[in-house]
Every structure is written in structure tokens, then in C-alpha cells.
Scaffold this motif. Structure first.
Motif, PDB file in Angstrom:
ATOM      1  N   MET A   1       0.820  -1.204   0.000  1.00 47.50           N
ATOM      2  CA  MET A   1       0.000   0.000   0.000  1.00 47.50           C
ATOM      3  C   MET A   1       0.859   1.261   0.000  1.00 47.50           C
ATOM      4  SD  MET A   1      -3.404   0.510   2.231  1.00 47.50           S
ATOM      5  CE  MET A   1      -2.985  -0.727   3.428  1.00 47.50           C
ATOM      6  N   ASN A   2       2.052   1.115   0.562  1.00 53.36           N
ATOM      7  CA  ASN A   2       2.921   2.286   0.598  1.00 53.36           C
ATOM      8  C   ASN A   2       3.264   2.787  -0.783  1.00 53.36           C
ATOM      9  OD1 ASN A   2       3.092   2.737   3.282  1.00 53.36           O
ATOM     10  ND2 ASN A   2       4.687   1.189   3.582  1.00 53.36           N
ATOM     11  N   LEU A   4       1.429   3.242  -3.083  1.00 50.12           N
ATOM     12  CA  LEU A   4       0.410   4.154  -3.588  1.00 50.12           C
ATOM     13  C   LEU A   4       0.721   5.601  -3.231  1.00 50.12           C
ATOM     14  CD1 LEU A   4      -2.823   2.149  -2.814  1.00 50.12           C
ATOM     15  CD2 LEU A   4      -2.030   2.847  -5.053  1.00 50.12           C
ATOM     16  N   ILE A   5       1.680   5.794  -2.363  1.00 51.47           N
ATOM     17  CA  ILE A   5       1.887   7.131  -1.827  1.00 51.47           C
ATOM     18  C   ILE A   5       3.143   7.770  -2.414  1.00 51.47           C
ATOM     19  CG2 ILE A   5       1.667   8.422   0.343  1.00 51.47           C
ATOM     20  CD1 ILE A   5      -0.384   6.326   0.187  1.00 51.47           C
ATOM     21  N   SER A 153      -8.513  -7.528   0.040  1.00 50.22           N
ATOM     22  CA  SER A 153      -9.216  -7.322   1.311  1.00 50.22           C
ATOM     23  C   SER A 153     -10.126  -6.096   1.244  1.00 50.22           C
ATOM     24  CB  SER A 153      -8.212  -7.185   2.455  1.00 50.22           C
ATOM     25  OG  SER A 153      -7.317  -6.138   2.223  1.00 50.22           O
ATOM     26  N   TRP A 154      -9.835  -5.151   0.334  1.00 47.73           N
ATOM     27  CA  TRP A 154     -10.753  -4.008   0.205  1.00 47.73           C
ATOM     28  C   TRP A 154     -12.093  -4.480  -0.341  1.00 47.73           C
ATOM     29  CZ3 TRP A 154      -7.416   0.431  -2.365  1.00 47.73           C
ATOM     30  CH2 TRP A 154      -6.318   0.691  -1.528  1.00 47.73           C
ATOM     31  N   LEU A 157     -14.013  -6.319   2.311  1.00 48.65           N
ATOM     32  CA  LEU A 157     -14.648  -5.405   3.257  1.00 48.65           C
ATOM     33  C   LEU A 157     -16.062  -5.065   2.792  1.00 48.65           C
ATOM     34  CD1 LEU A 157     -13.777  -3.719   5.774  1.00 48.65           C
ATOM     35  CD2 LEU A 157     -13.447  -1.829   4.189  1.00 48.65           C
ATOM     36  N   HIS A 171     -17.107   2.967  -3.656  1.00 50.13           N
ATOM     37  CA  HIS A 171     -16.198   3.193  -2.541  1.00 50.13           C
ATOM     38  C   HIS A 171     -14.767   2.769  -2.831  1.00 50.13           C
ATOM     39  CE1 HIS A 171     -19.334   4.538   0.059  1.00 50.13           C
ATOM     40  NE2 HIS A 171     -20.042   3.453  -0.179  1.00 50.13           N
ATOM     41  N   ILE A 172     -14.579   1.816  -3.749  1.00 52.85           N
ATOM     42  CA  ILE A 172     -13.224   1.309  -3.989  1.00 52.85           C
ATOM     43  C   ILE A 172     -12.738   1.668  -5.389  1.00 52.85           C
ATOM     44  CG2 ILE A 172     -11.736  -0.712  -3.979  1.00 52.85           C
ATOM     45  CD1 ILE A 172     -12.941  -0.465  -1.311  1.00 52.85           C
ATOM     46  N   MET A 175     -11.905   5.468  -6.740  1.00 53.97           N
ATOM     47  CA  MET A 175     -10.724   6.106  -6.177  1.00 53.97           C
ATOM     48  C   MET A 175      -9.453   5.325  -6.507  1.00 53.97           C
ATOM     49  SD  MET A 175     -11.547   8.910  -4.878  1.00 53.97           S
ATOM     50  CE  MET A 175     -10.087   9.340  -3.930  1.00 53.97           C
ATOM     51  N   ALA A 176      -9.566   3.992  -6.488  1.00 54.94           N
ATOM     52  CA  ALA A 176      -8.373   3.190  -6.756  1.00 54.94           C
ATOM     53  C   ALA A 176      -7.911   3.362  -8.200  1.00 54.94           C
ATOM     54  CB  ALA A 176      -8.650   1.719  -6.470  1.00 54.94           C
TER      55      ALA A 176
ATOM     56  N   ARG B  59     -12.654 -17.186   6.572  1.00 51.61           N
ATOM     57  CA  ARG B  59     -13.262 -16.528   5.411  1.00 51.61           C
ATOM     58  C   ARG B  59     -14.595 -17.184   5.053  1.00 51.61           C
ATOM     59  NH1 ARG B  59     -10.438 -13.115   2.463  1.00 51.61           N
ATOM     60  NH2 ARG B  59     -11.393 -13.792   0.521  1.00 51.61           N
ATOM     61  N   PHE B  92      -8.113  -7.634   9.045  1.00 50.03           N
ATOM     62  CA  PHE B  92      -7.176  -8.399   8.233  1.00 50.03           C
ATOM     63  C   PHE B  92      -5.754  -8.195   8.736  1.00 50.03           C
ATOM     64  CE2 PHE B  92     -10.828  -7.062   5.825  1.00 50.03           C
ATOM     65  CZ  PHE B  92     -11.241  -8.225   5.204  1.00 50.03           C
ATOM     66  N   ASP B  94      -3.035  -7.068   7.109  1.00 49.23           N
ATOM     67  CA  ASP B  94      -2.715  -5.659   6.901  1.00 49.23           C
ATOM     68  C   ASP B  94      -4.005  -4.905   7.189  1.00 49.23           C
ATOM     69  OD1 ASP B  94      -4.186  -6.377   4.706  1.00 49.23           O
ATOM     70  OD2 ASP B  94      -3.190  -4.967   3.376  1.00 49.23           O
ATOM     71  N   SER B  96      -5.730  -2.840   5.804  1.00 47.66           N
ATOM     72  CA  SER B  96      -6.695  -2.697   4.713  1.00 47.66           C
ATOM     73  C   SER B  96      -7.536  -1.434   4.855  1.00 47.66           C
ATOM     74  CB  SER B  96      -7.625  -3.912   4.614  1.00 47.66           C
ATOM     75  OG  SER B  96      -6.885  -5.032   4.241  1.00 47.66           O
ATOM     76  N   LEU B  98      -8.526   2.310   3.427  1.00 48.79           N
ATOM     77  CA  LEU B  98      -8.523   2.962   2.124  1.00 48.79           C
ATOM     78  C   LEU B  98      -7.623   4.197   2.219  1.00 48.79           C
ATOM     79  CD1 LEU B  98     -12.300   2.679   1.230  1.00 48.79           C
ATOM     80  CD2 LEU B  98     -10.445   1.073   0.843  1.00 48.79           C
ATOM     81  N   TRP B 100      -7.206   6.833   0.564  1.00 54.93           N
ATOM     82  CA  TRP B 100      -7.703   8.180   0.261  1.00 54.93           C
ATOM     83  C   TRP B 100      -8.697   8.676   1.305  1.00 54.93           C
ATOM     84  CZ3 TRP B 100      -8.242   3.942  -3.001  1.00 54.93           C
ATOM     85  CH2 TRP B 100      -9.484   3.306  -2.958  1.00 54.93           C
ATOM     86  N   ARG B 101      -8.972   7.862   2.329  1.00 57.35           N
ATOM     87  CA  ARG B 101      -9.880   8.306   3.380  1.00 57.35           C
ATOM     88  C   ARG B 101      -9.104   8.539   4.666  1.00 57.35           C
ATOM     89  NH1 ARG B 101     -15.473   7.322   3.753  1.00 57.35           N
ATOM     90  NH2 ARG B 101     -16.412   7.156   1.686  1.00 57.35           N
ATOM     91  N   LEU B 109     -17.003   4.887   7.146  1.00 56.72           N
ATOM     92  CA  LEU B 109     -17.429   4.103   5.983  1.00 56.72           C
ATOM     93  C   LEU B 109     -18.080   2.784   6.409  1.00 56.72           C
ATOM     94  CD1 LEU B 109     -17.515   3.680   2.909  1.00 56.72           C
ATOM     95  CD2 LEU B 109     -15.272   2.609   3.087  1.00 56.72           C
ATOM     96  N   LEU B 113     -21.558   1.347   5.123  1.00 55.66           N
ATOM     97  CA  LEU B 113     -21.716   0.085   4.409  1.00 55.66           C
ATOM     98  C   LEU B 113     -22.694  -0.826   5.129  1.00 55.66           C
ATOM     99  CD1 LEU B 113     -18.012  -0.644   3.403  1.00 55.66           C
ATOM    100  CD2 LEU B 113     -19.872   0.060   1.900  1.00 55.66           C
ATOM    101  N   ALA B 141      -1.509   6.717   5.428  1.00 53.65           N
ATOM    102  CA  ALA B 141      -0.096   6.698   5.073  1.00 53.65           C
ATOM    103  C   ALA B 141       0.758   7.346   6.152  1.00 53.65           C
ATOM    104  CB  ALA B 141       0.113   7.413   3.744  1.00 53.65           C
TER     105      ALA B 141
END
Lengths: 529, 267
Positions: A1-2, A4-5, A153-154, A157, A171-172, A175-176, B59, B92, B94, B96, B98, B100-101, B109, B113, B141
Motif C-alpha cells: 500500500m505504501n 500508492l503514496i 481485502s478491500w 470489506l 467506494h473502492i 478512487m483506486a 473466510r 485483516f 494488513d 486494509s 482505504l 484516500w480516506r 465508511l 456500508l 499513510a
């Protein structure tokens, strides 16, 4: 994920880039001085003088072209976004829409320009349409990847709270996919400008393309180079501006820009049969869309040919075999030049990327030259390159190579950086040479990017070769299309369009096949299951 | 936040559950036919060698994967029913989040949901409870790994789930942070009587947090140990250590039985 930044836009080491620009200017001046009197290259001073003398004229033309390019950019990208959203929400449509989108992208601008001119009449219609046509696919493709690119995992969710595709999308995915959209738009900006200029070649009354065509025809070297450089500068500014916008939005460079070709599941009879059925269905779909589009606007059969006209012309008419012979001869002349140029461009791009990986210090000097070479619109400089290298194969091959090397360079550099840092660290522990690290770790990581560029470069190479043939050498399919457009031999023109489009689509599929073959041997994990 | 009095979470029954993955020609059995019941309102820890199928089990309980055979019933509901009722939450390995939030946005969120009314005070209250007051507007981040897991736990709890699924939520943070999270966060969900499942590699963590530890063999997972953890294990150090020993013994018994040397080597 890092990942992405990461910060995104290009000017990483500004001072090194400035050095590169300086090197470029000096080289340019030396080359121009050496070629004085040969009517090939205008030096920096000549360009500045011309710019000062004609700034009003160029300014007006630039405003017109920019406006057309902007409308085309808007229309093409909106179409790309619409298609990508449609395909994401209705995955069953993915293959047919993807195939039709590719075939439309493979239409040769050189021939669609004149046809659009006839269809639209005077005005900016063809310029805007060509600009839109040259951008939509390069936005559509990364966006399609971006809409799927998110950690599993997104998506879990969203499912966990009992929500479905729509919530995932809101929601995903939106933006992704933003970084991918921005990357696509960044590539699209120079392409839209180039498309608008090609559109203006086809009998527009104003714009940069008109000026450039006039300068080329009159072998006005100062004017040609000034216009080429202004166009290059505008393209670079647009590219940089969108990069800054992306950085401001907080998006980052996506890790993998373009999807790899889907893996073939197996070689059994059923799957081969399915592929064949799919290709046939796509061809039928395209022929029907073609026919419906012509009929819907009630376009005259004199210039708006239908599939059955072409069939008659090439297959059942009394002189069908002669017609086929003309097309075949032109195709051969084109193939002989486009294939070596295409391969050379890809090879140079990949080699340069590897060189920069081994000698990072060179990038400050090499990258600005590469960007400048790429940004100078091929359509305006093609005649000069041919003039420099002669009307033989060398000139055209060089033009095609220049057109294909840059995407390969960028994609390969991106791919080389994908090699996992820990794997490289392990190799460093054993004091491996940089060459060994390149061979064992970085090269396999580079392959998907290389092939993605190779596939997308097929239409670009065909654009380059047809433009060179049309404006300079007077041979091959490009010249045939230009000639038939001016003599109103629309049967032959449409036949040439069909041949070029089919050829580009087949080339694209062939590269995809080679990609699958090589990746399944060397890097099977990179293929989608 | 005024704590609502909630009924305990449902009992979760897995009945003859199995899961088989097909990879081209080979079939991998992740979970062999398995029947187990997780008590209502309690936390059960699942431990076992890597790749034994405990995450797959989790799961399937979450409804993220369909069992090949058998079924899962939570109270009288299927996992899908629980999803639609907004009764589930999952953390999870990680976090997980988002990217951008903001912290607040990520937590809010989950309520959205789960079709719960927006409740900014409940969200901010939850942020304070996981110890992140002042970080409401920060993007993931800018947070450390431990802080991100705190956000992930807050996101789980803000919907007041009846079933809480934790898939190695502290697996990626350092030992010290892990100890702090283990001390600070469990009281938050213990108070709500949620039925919880915790997948973990740490035997100490399992014994410290759970009411019961189930030990799995290597793949395909079979139960080789089922150990109740009395509440005094959290107070009495010697009881705790004895239970850790007991779980360890069950775990190595499971390995020896399967004869998989690589699991020993990996540990």
C-alpha cells in the motif's frame, strides 16, 4: 500500500534534467551548423528568429489547434471512461467491447482523416474526431486495469457488509483507478495534439497542421522546425501539467500501467474453438457496426463504402485480382519498412532502459533527449528525416523506430523497478554484479511492461510508417491512401483502410501471442490465471 | 457513547465443512470435513501451522468464500444473512484501510456500508477509545503500523458487530506494539459480548485473549486440540504459562502426526 503514496511527476532531479537540456541545445546547434545549406535542420537561432517574426501567425494557429485538441481530448477521454465503466459494471461485455475498441484504435489516421473530411465537410469536425480517436484507447486500457487494481481485502470489506458491485464501484474502484486515469490522461495530452494536427492536414483552413503542411511542401526548414518545436513544447507542457495535477490530487504512479495479455487456459479443441468463434463474432460485430453507421447517417455510397462494396471490389468484380495486386504490392512495401523499424525501436527502448538501470547517472542526460525526440511531432519532422536519410528504407525505418522506442523505454524502466527490493538485496549479499542482478531479477520483472508497450506500439508504428509514406517517400499503403483520397478512388481507399486495420489488429494479436509464449516460459506467475 | 445493552453474539456451528481448491489439474484440500461449534459471546482462538486452512475457515464464516460441502449457521442465519444484517466485522493482517480516506472517513465508511445511520459522535468516540484522539483527519499513510491496526479495530467495532473475525490482526506489528494492542483493545470487544474468532500464530496471544483455543493439524485442517482458557489465566501467571505449554504440546503433536518437517523448520 505504501507504493500508492509515492510522489509522481517527472522532474525528479531538476538540475540533472537542465544539464540534459543544455546538452541537447549544444548538440542541436552543432548539428545545425554542420548541416548548414543542406535544408535539413534549422539551428536554435534560426528558430528563435522565425518565432519572433511570425509569432502572431503561430499564436493564432496554435490557439485553433489547441482548441480542437482540447475538444478531442475531452470527447475521447469521456468515451474511454464511459467504456471502461460499462465494461466494469457488465463484465460480460469486456471482450467484445475491448476488441472493437482495439480495432477502431487501429484505424489508420492517414486514411480516416480524408474520409472524415468528406463526411464532415469543412470545419473542425475531422480534427476533433481524430484527436479523440488518438486518445481514447490509451486512456481506456490503463483505466480498465485501475478499476480492478485494489487489494483483495478491500473488496472483502464491501462483501462483509453485504454490499454488492455498486458499492464496490463507488467506494473502492473509482478512487483506486484515479492514478491509472491520470496516467492515461498524461499520455493522452500529447496524442490529442498530434491527432488534431493530422486532422488539419486533411484540408482544414486554419491551425498548426495547415502551417506545418505548407512549410513542408515549401521545404521551409526554419518554419518546419519552429512549428515542430512549438508543437513539442506544447505537448511537453500538457504532459507536465497533467503530472502536476495528478500530484496535487495526491495520486501516484500506478505500479503496473497496462494489463498483461490473458493467459491461454489450454490448447485443447474446445478453447481453440472458443477463440475462433470469438474472433469471428468480433469481425461480424465490426462489419455490422460499420454498415449500420453508414446507413444510419444515410451516407452516399459514392464515398461512404459499405462492407459489401469492398467485398465486391476485392473479390467478385471483374478487375478484382488487379485490385488485390495493387493492395498487396503496397502492403509488401510497407511491411518491409515497418517491421524492422518497429523491432529496432523496441530494442533500442529496452536496451536504453537497461543501460540506465546499470548506469543511473546517465538518466539526467538521456531522458530529456528521449522526451524531446518523442515530443517532436513525427508528422512534421518525417519529411525532414527522410530528406536526411534518403528516400530509401533507412529514413522510414528510423521514423518508425523513433515512434516506438519511447513507450518501450518508459515501460521497461517502470518494469525494471518492479523487481522486488528484497530479492535484489539477497543478490547483493552474494556480491553479484549489477549485470547478474539485471539478468536474474530485473529482466523478468521488465517483460510484462515491455510487451504491453510492444502491443500498444503496433498501431503507433503503422501511423508512423503511413505518415512517412504519405508525406515523403510516396510508396506503400500510406501513399496509396493519400493518393486514392485525392483522386476520389474510394473503393481502393476503403480497401486500404480495411487492410491496414486488419493488419494492425493481427499484429497486436501476434505480439500478444509471443508475449504469452515467452512469459509462460520465463515468468508464468505474471500471466493471469 | 451510551453503551447499548446488546444480546450476546450468536453461536456459530460449522457442520461437515470442507473446502477444496482446484489449480488446473491438481486439487488442494484446504479444509477436510470439519464440524465445530463456537460458543455464543465468546472468543475462540484458532492456532495451527501456516497454510493449514484456518484463514480459509475464517473466510467461510465471513461468507467471503463458499464451502465446497457442509454449512455454517450463526444462530439461525447463514453468513450471507449476517452480511446483509450488518452483523459481521473482520480485521485483516494488513489494516486494509482505504488510503484516500482519513481515519475518521475509514471508520465512518463501515457504518455506511452496514446501513447504519451516520453518527459522527460514535465514530469520534471509537477513535478516542482506540487511543487515536487527535488523529481523526490523518490519512493512513501518515500512521504507524500499530496505529493503522487500531483504526482497523475501531472500524470493526463501530458497527457493533455480533460476530467479530480477526485474521492475524496483529501479525504484522512488532512485539512491543502487539503487547500494548493486546492489553488495550480486547476489553473493548469483551464488553460487547460479541462472538469472536481470532486466527493467530502467537500461542501467548491466543491464551491471553481467548476463552478457548482450538489447535489445528497441518493441511487439511483437523482439530488436534481444544483447550478451554479459564479467566484466571489472565490474572495468574503460572496458569497462563501452563496453558501455553498445553497448547504448544497439542500443536507439536499435530505436526509430528502429519510428519511435516517444514512446519517445524518454519517455526
Amino acid at each position: 500500500m505504501n507504493s500508492l503514496i509515492r510522489p509522481t511527476f517527472w522532474p525528479e532531479g531538476l538540475s540533472r534534467n537542465l544539464l540534459g537540456v543544455a546538452v541537447l541545445l549544444v548538440l542541436w546547434h552543432i548539428a545545425a551548423s554542420a548541416l548548414t545549406g543542406s535544408y535539413m535542420l534549422a539551428g536554435p537561432t534560426a528558430v528563435i528568429n522565425y518565432l519572433i517574426a511570425e509569432h502572431a501567425l503561430i499564436g493564432r494557429a496554435l490557439a485553433v489547434t489547441l482548441q480542437n485538441a482540447a475538444w478531442g481530448f475531452l470527447a475521447g477521454n469521456l468515451a474511454a471512461i464511459g467504456l471502461a465503466l460499462l465494461v466494469t459494471l457488465l463484465p460480460a461485455l469486456r471482450l467484445p467491447i475491448g476488441a472493437v475498441a482495439l480495432v477502431v484504435f487501429c484505424l489508420p489516421l492517414v486514411a480516416t482523416g480524408p474520409v472524415l473530411r468528406v463526411l464532415y465537410g469543412p470545419g473542425p469536425g475531422p480534427q476533433i474526431t481524430l484527436a479523440a480517436l488518438s486518445v481514447y484507447y490509451t486512456t481506456f486500457l490503463p483505466l480498465l486495469v485501475g478499476l480492478r487494481a485494489a487489494p483483495g481485502s478491500w473488496f472483502d470489506l464491501i462483501t462483509l457488509y453485504g454490499r454488492g458491485a455498486w458499492s464496490t464501484f463507488i467506494h473502492i474502484r473509482i478512487m483506486a483507478s484515479l492514478p491509472y486515469l491520470m496516467a492515461g490522461l498524461q499520455i493522452a495530452a500529447p496524442a490529442a495534439f498530434l491527432g488534431a494536427m493530422v486532422g488539419e492536414f486533411t484540408g482544414a483552413d486554419r491551425g498548426m497542421g495547415v502551417l506545418a503542411l505548407r512549410a513542408m511542401r515549401g521545404l521551409d526548414v526554419d518554419a518546419t522546425w519552429t512549428l515542430a518545436l512549438v508543437a513539442a513544447l506544447v505537448s511537453m507542457i500538457a504532459y507536465g501539467a497533467i503530472g502536476l495535477l495528478a500530484a496535487w490530487l495526491g495520486t501516484s504512479k500506478p505500479d503496473i500501467l497496462l494489463a498483461t495479455a490473458p493467459a491461454k487456459t489450454s490448447g485443447n479443441v474446445a478453447s481453440v474453438l472458443r477463440s475462433v468463434t470469438f474472433v469471428l463474432a468480433t469481425i461480424v460485430l465490426i462489419l455490422i457496426s460499420w454498415w449500420v453507421a453508414m446507413e444510419a447517417f444515410a451516407l452516399s455510397r459514392f464515398f461512404a463504402k459499405r462492407p459489401d462494396d469492398i467485398w465486391r471490389y476485392l473479390m467478385t468484380a471483374p478487375d478484382a485480382s488487379a485490385n488485390r495486386a495493387v493492395l498487396w504490392a503496397a502492403s509488401q512495401a510497407t511491411l518491409v519498412q515497418v517491421i524492422p523499424g518497429y523491432l529496432a525501436g523496441l530494442g533500442v527502448g529496452a536496451a536504453l532502459a537497461m543501460l540506465l538501470m546499470l548506469r543511473p547517472g546517465l538518466s539526467g542526460a538521456v531522458l530529456p533527449v528521449a522526451i524531446a525526440l518523442r515530443s517532436v511531432p513525427i508528422v512534421t519532422t518525417a519529411p525532414l528525416i527522410v530528406l536526411a536519410l534518403g528516400r530509401g528504407a533507412a529514413g522510414t525505418i528510423t521514423i518508425v523506430a523513433v515512434m516506438t522506442f519511447f513507450p518501450a523505454l518508459v515501460a521497461c524502466m517502470q518494469g525494471l523497478r518492479q523487481a522486488p527490493g528484497q530479492v535484489l538485496d539477497v543478490m547483493r549479499l552474494y556480491a553479484t554484479t549489477p549485470l547478474a542482478r539485471l539478468w536474474y531479477a530485473q529482466l523478468p520483472a521488465m517483460l510484462p511492461g515491455f510487451f504491453a508497450a510492444a502491443r500498444l506500439s503496433v498501431p503507433a508504428a503503422i501511423l508512423a510508417v503511413t505518415v512517412a509514406e504519405w508525406l515523403a517517400t510516396g510508396r506503400g499503403l500510406g501513399a496509396l491512401m493519400a493518393m486514392t483520397a485525392s483522386t476520389s478512388d474510394y473503393n481502393l481507399l476503403w480497401s486500404a483502410i480495411v487492410v491496414v486495420t486488419a493488419g494492425a489488429s493481427i499484429g497486436y494479436a501476434l505480439v500478444g501471442g509471443v508475449e504469452r509464449l515467452i512469459l509462460s516460459r520465463l515468468a508464468p506467475e505474471q500471466l493471469k490465471p | 457513547m451510551a453503551e447499548q445493552i446488546l444480546a450476546p453474539g450468536p453461536e456459530i456451528a460449522c457442520i461437515k465443512l470442507s473446502k477444496t481448491y482446484g489449480y488446473r489439474d491438481t486439487e488442494v484440500q484446504a479444509v477436510a470435513p470439519l464440524s465445530v461449534t463456537f460458543q455464543a459471546g465468546r472468543m475462540t482462538a484458532l492456532v495451527g501451522p501456516s497454510g493449514c486452512g484456518k484463514s480459509t475457515l475464517l473466510r467461510m464464516v465471513a461468507g467471503l468464500e463458499q464451502p465446497s460441502e457442509g454449512q455454517i449457521v450463526a444462530g439461525d442465519k447463514s453468513p450471507q444473512d449476517m452480511q446483509r444484517a450488518g452483523a459481521l466485522a473482520m480485521a485483516f493482517q494488513d489494516a486494509s484501510l482505504l488510503p484516500w480516506r482519513s481515519v475518521r472517513g475509514n471508520i465512518a465508511l463501515a457504518r455506511r456500508l452496514a446501513r447504519l445511520p451516520a453518527d459522527p459522535r460514535a465514530v469520534d468516540d471509537m477513535i478516542a477509545r482506540v487511543g487515536l484522539a487527535g488523529f481523526e483527519k490523518v490519512r493512513p499513510a501518515a500512521l504507524s503500523g500499530g496505529m493503522r491496526q487500531r483504526v482497523a479495530i475501531a472500524r470493526c467495532l463501530v458497527t457493533q458487530p455480533r460476530v467479530l473475525l480477526l485474521d492475524e490482526p496483529f501479525g504484522a506489528v512488532d512485539e512491543l506494539t502487539r503487547a500494548r494492542l493486546n492489553a488495550e483493545l480486547p476489553p473493548l470487544w469483551r464488553a460487547t459480548a460479541t462472538t469472536s474468532l481470532l486466527v493467530t500464530h502467537s500461542i501467548r496471544e491466543a491464551v491471553s485473549l481467548a476463552d478457548r483455543v482450538i489447535v489445528f493439524s497441518s493441511r487439511p485442517a483437523r482439530i488436534v486440540g481444544d483447550i478451554a482458557i479459564p479467566s484466571e489465566a489472565r490474572r495468574d501467571r503460572s496458569v497462563h504459562l501452563a496453558l501455553v505449554e498445553k497448547v504448544s504440546a497439542a500443536l507439536s503433536g499435530g505436526w509430528d502426526e502429519a510428519g511435516r518437517a517444514e512446519n517445524l523448520a518454519a517455526q
